[in-house]
Design a protein around this motif. Structure first.
Motif, PDB file in Angstrom:
ATOM      1  N   ARG A   1       0.846  -1.196   0.000  1.00 43.56           N
ATOM      2  CA  ARG A   1       0.000   0.000   0.000  1.00 43.56           C
ATOM      3  C   ARG A   1       0.879   1.243   0.000  1.00 43.56           C
ATOM      4  N   ARG A   2       0.256   2.380  -0.239  1.00 44.24           N
ATOM      5  CA  ARG A   2       0.986   3.641  -0.259  1.00 44.24           C
ATOM      6  C   ARG A   2       1.460   3.993   1.148  1.00 44.24           C
ATOM      7  N   LEU A   3       2.707   4.405   1.260  1.00 42.20           N
ATOM      8  CA  LEU A   3       3.263   4.782   2.556  1.00 42.20           C
ATOM      9  C   LEU A   3       3.175   6.290   2.767  1.00 42.20           C
ATOM     10  N   HIS A   4       3.160   6.685   4.036  1.00 42.84           N
ATOM     11  CA  HIS A   4       3.233   8.106   4.357  1.00 42.84           C
ATOM     12  C   HIS A   4       4.640   8.612   4.040  1.00 42.84           C
ATOM     13  N   ARG A   5       4.738   9.910   3.786  1.00 44.06           N
ATOM     14  CA  ARG A   5       6.030  10.497   3.436  1.00 44.06           C
ATOM     15  C   ARG A   5       7.075  10.248   4.526  1.00 44.06           C
ATOM     16  N   LYS A   6       6.654  10.349   5.786  1.00 36.19           N
ATOM     17  CA  LYS A   6       7.593  10.137   6.890  1.00 36.19           C
ATOM     18  C   LYS A   6       8.127   8.706   6.904  1.00 36.19           C
ATOM     19  N   GLN A   7       7.265   7.757   6.536  1.00 37.21           N
ATOM     20  CA  GLN A   7       7.715   6.367   6.476  1.00 37.21           C
ATOM     21  C   GLN A   7       8.757   6.175   5.377  1.00 37.21           C
ATOM     22  N   GLY A   8       8.505   6.779   4.226  1.00 40.20           N
ATOM     23  CA  GLY A   8       9.459   6.687   3.127  1.00 40.20           C
ATOM     24  C   GLY A   8      10.801   7.305   3.487  1.00 40.20           C
ATOM     25  N   THR A   9      10.754   8.454   4.156  1.00 41.91           N
ATOM     26  CA  THR A   9      11.988   9.118   4.587  1.00 41.91           C
ATOM     27  C   THR A   9      12.747   8.260   5.590  1.00 41.91           C
ATOM     28  N   ALA A  10      12.018   7.663   6.523  1.00 41.61           N
ATOM     29  CA  ALA A  10      12.652   6.816   7.538  1.00 41.61           C
ATOM     30  C   ALA A  10      13.322   5.600   6.908  1.00 41.61           C
ATOM     31  N   ILE A  11      12.673   5.019   5.917  1.00 45.11           N
ATOM     32  CA  ILE A  11      13.237   3.846   5.238  1.00 45.11           C
ATOM     33  C   ILE A  11      14.498   4.225   4.462  1.00 45.11           C
ATOM     34  N   ARG A  12      14.454   5.359   3.778  1.00 46.47           N
ATOM     35  CA  ARG A  12      15.647   5.809   3.042  1.00 46.47           C
ATOM     36  C   ARG A  12      16.813   6.071   3.999  1.00 46.47           C
ATOM     37  N   ASN A  13      16.510   6.631   5.153  1.00 50.96           N
ATOM     38  CA  ASN A  13      17.564   6.880   6.145  1.00 50.96           C
ATOM     39  C   ASN A  13      18.182   5.578   6.637  1.00 50.96           C
ATOM     40  N   ILE A  14      17.368   4.530   6.741  1.00 48.63           N
ATOM     41  CA  ILE A  14      17.873   3.229   7.196  1.00 48.63           C
ATOM     42  C   ILE A  14      18.928   2.703   6.239  1.00 48.63           C
ATOM     43  N   TRP A  15      18.586   2.633   4.941  1.00 51.89           N
ATOM     44  CA  TRP A  15      19.568   2.026   4.034  1.00 51.89           C
ATOM     45  C   TRP A  15      20.743   2.953   3.736  1.00 51.89           C
ATOM     46  N   ARG A  16      20.527   4.257   3.796  1.00 51.88           N
ATOM     47  CA  ARG A  16      21.654   5.171   3.596  1.00 51.88           C
ATOM     48  C   ARG A  16      22.662   5.051   4.738  1.00 51.88           C
ATOM     49  N   ASN A  17      22.180   5.085   5.967  1.00 50.87           N
ATOM     50  CA  ASN A  17      23.071   4.958   7.125  1.00 50.87           C
ATOM     51  C   ASN A  17      23.768   3.600   7.138  1.00 50.87           C
ATOM     52  N   TYR A  18      23.030   2.573   6.750  1.00 49.77           N
ATOM     53  CA  TYR A  18      23.586   1.219   6.723  1.00 49.77           C
ATOM     54  C   TYR A  18      24.782   1.141   5.775  1.00 49.77           C
ATOM     55  N   PHE A  19      24.620   1.658   4.562  1.00 49.10           N
ATOM     56  CA  PHE A  19      25.693   1.558   3.575  1.00 49.10           C
ATOM     57  C   PHE A  19      26.871   2.478   3.898  1.00 49.10           C
ATOM     58  N   VAL A  20      26.606   3.624   4.487  1.00 49.88           N
ATOM     59  CA  VAL A  20      27.707   4.506   4.892  1.00 49.88           C
ATOM     60  C   VAL A  20      28.615   3.780   5.877  1.00 49.88           C
ATOM     61  N   GLU A  21      28.015   3.129   6.865  1.00 51.58           N
ATOM     62  CA  GLU A  21      28.803   2.410   7.873  1.00 51.58           C
ATOM     63  C   GLU A  21      29.466   1.166   7.282  1.00 51.58           C
ATOM     64  N   LEU A  22      28.760   0.480   6.395  1.00 50.06           N
ATOM     65  CA  LEU A  22      29.313  -0.725   5.780  1.00 50.06           C
ATOM     66  C   LEU A  22      30.521  -0.386   4.906  1.00 50.06           C
ATOM     67  N   GLY A  23      30.431   0.740   4.204  1.00 47.59           N
ATOM     68  CA  GLY A  23      31.524   1.153   3.332  1.00 47.59           C
ATOM     69  C   GLY A  23      32.812   1.453   4.075  1.00 47.59           C
ATOM     70  N   LYS A  24      32.705   1.790   5.336  1.00 49.09           N
ATOM     71  CA  LYS A  24      33.903   2.054   6.137  1.00 49.09           C
ATOM     72  C   LYS A  24      34.667   0.770   6.442  1.00 49.09           C
ATOM     73  N   LYS A  25      33.974  -0.369   6.354  1.00 55.08           N
ATOM     74  CA  LYS A  25      34.581  -1.649   6.738  1.00 55.08           C
ATOM     75  C   LYS A  25      34.876  -2.573   5.558  1.00 55.08           C
ATOM     76  N   LEU A  26      34.128  -2.413   4.466  1.00 54.48           N
ATOM     77  CA  LEU A  26      34.243  -3.364   3.361  1.00 54.48           C
ATOM     78  C   LEU A  26      34.644  -2.690   2.057  1.00 54.48           C
ATOM     79  N   SER A  27      35.262  -3.478   1.185  1.00 52.03           N
ATOM     80  CA  SER A  27      35.583  -2.998  -0.159  1.00 52.03           C
ATOM     81  C   SER A  27      34.344  -3.099  -1.043  1.00 52.03           C
ATOM     82  N   PHE A  28      34.413  -2.450  -2.181  1.00 50.65           N
ATOM     83  CA  PHE A  28      33.331  -2.521  -3.162  1.00 50.65           C
ATOM     84  C   PHE A  28      33.028  -3.972  -3.525  1.00 50.65           C
TER      85      PHE A  28
END
Length: 198
Positions: free
Chosen positions: A124-151
């Motif tokens: 179903r359609r998500l609220h804007r705040k939900q979409g923003t929260a989800i984007r923040n999850i994967w962005r923060n996840y990859f930023v931290e992962l990139g500090k530890k792993l190679s491409f």
């Protein structure tokens, strides 16, 4: 027989065997012709990852390989990225469902720029705040992962579903996904003007 310059020139070409990087056991990706070894440098090959790895479960992705070195008649490549076939995503898209995409750049542990493009589909359609929260999850996840792993390490963890499964656990806290994947993951040319997520 009449002289055919085009045919004669073609016969002078050398066939180079294209090899995958060591992380894919240097399997043969194909062949490419050229007059000189330096002419094949920079050429790219796109191939279904199921063929590269001999693993049918990876058929949803294609790999992009760039020839970077030639030894004799062997053209060696580096992995530039992976991309999911768009048809895989589209079969999940239906009226009433929501599709959330994103595109951002991080650094890996070797200081290389990496473009990340996730996709999420919900029932179903998500609220804007939900979409923003989800984007923040994967962005923060990859930023931290990139500090530890190679491409390359991150590519392998995407292909074996370790990264998507870890992210789905976090995303479910906001809203359970019907479908989630990293649709594209590739090295970003440094000469381009990009917004880096740090």
């Amino acid at each position: 027989m009449a002289y055919n310059k085009k045919y004669a020139d073609w016969k002078r070409k050398i066939w180079f065997t294209i090899k995958a990087p060591a992380i894919f056991n240097e399997v043969e990706l194909g062949e490419t012709p050229a007059y000189k070894p330096e002419q094949v440098i920079g050429r790219r090959v796109e191939l279904n990852m199921a063929l590269v790895t001999n693993n049918y479960q990876l058929q949803n992705y294609k790999g992009i390989f760039k020839i970077t070195k030639v030894e004799g008649t062997t053209a060696k490549t580096e992995l530039e990225g992976i991309k999911m076939y768009e048809s895989i995503i589209q079969k999940w898209v239906e009226p009433g469902r929501d599709k959330i995409t994103d595109s951002f750049v991080i650094k890996d542990k070797d200081n290389r720029l990496v473009r990340v493009k996730p996709v999420l589909i919900t029932n179903r359609r998500l609220h804007r705040k939900q979409g923003t929260a989800i984007r923040n999850i994967w962005r923060n996840y990859f930023v931290e992962l990139g500090k530890k792993l190679s491409f390359e390490d991150m590519v392998m963890k995407i292909l074996n579903k370790e990264i998507p499964e870890q992210l789905k656990i976090q995303i479910k806290k906001i809203y359970p996904p019907l479908f989630f994947a990293i649709r594209q993951f590739y090295l970003e040319p440094r000469e381009k003007h990009i917004l880096l997520i740090e």
